[in-house]
Scaffold this active site. Structure first.
Site, mmCIF file in Angstrom:
data_model
loop_
_atom_site.group_PDB
_atom_site.id
_atom_site.type_symbol
_atom_site.label_atom_id
_atom_site.label_comp_id
_atom_site.label_asym_id
_atom_site.label_seq_id
_atom_site.Cartn_x
_atom_site.Cartn_y
_atom_site.Cartn_z
ATOM 1 C CG ASP A 112 -1.960 -1.260 0.988
ATOM 2 O OD1 ASP A 112 -2.209 -1.532 0.151
ATOM 3 O OD2 ASP A 112 -2.234 -1.694 2.538
ATOM 4 C CG ASP A 130 -6.470 -1.418 -1.404
ATOM 5 O OD1 ASP A 130 -7.018 -2.496 -1.935
ATOM 6 O OD2 ASP A 130 -5.822 -1.040 -0.834
#
Length: 158
Positions: A112, A130
């Site tokens: 991330d 995401d």
């Protein structure tokens, strides 16, 4: 190959490229300011799902992702050719699910990096996959609502 599968492949490619750049050019935990007090690139790893829930439950994620991917492909084959908005939404979900699945298989965690502070709330760090999943789910919900409204208008009143 239908265009919506190509779109999903583009999402997977963008996701994996951005994650590769982060892994190769940033130390874990390193943060680069893009816009002060709003947007940062932060090298982060997540072995769970959104907000770190179910951390370390890789077998669960493998099983769920395979089931989701099979379901998405079924829906794409059955319905996407008739509804462009649904096709886009399902493509985003497919690309996002596979993008994070690739990380879980090869890294045992998800990379991330998009770190936003919105109205003094430090939003959980996320990635392209995401984002694709979130936007895809919203588009599928909108497409479903539109379809329901069309069906109601077509039904004769009693």
């Amino acid at each position: 190959m239908h265009w919506y599968y190509v779109f999903a492949l583009i999402i997977i490619g963008m996701d994996q490229l951005t994650k590769w750049i982060v892994v190769k050019s940033m130390e874990l935990g390193e943060q680069i300011t893009v816009m002060e007090n709003f947007f940062y690139l932060t090298s982060h790893r997540n072995s769970g799902a959104a907000w770190g829930i179910l951390e370390g439950q890789m077998i669960f994620f493998y099983i769920v992702t395979v089931i989701v991917v099979i379901g998405i492909i079924y829906y794409m084959q059955s319905y996407a050719k008739y509804d462009k908005l649904l096709a886009i939404g399902l493509s985003l979900i497919l690309g996002g699910a596979i993008g994070n699945f690739i990380d879980r298989i090869f890294r045992k965690e998800v990379v991330d990096f998009a770190d936003f502070i919105i109205f003094n709330y430090d939003f959980p760090i996320f990635n392209v996959a995401d984002s694709a999943l979130t936007i895809g789910v919203i588009l599928v919900i909108i497409a479903t609502i539109i379809d329901e409204m069309k069906q109601r208008k077509e039904k004769p009143k009693k």
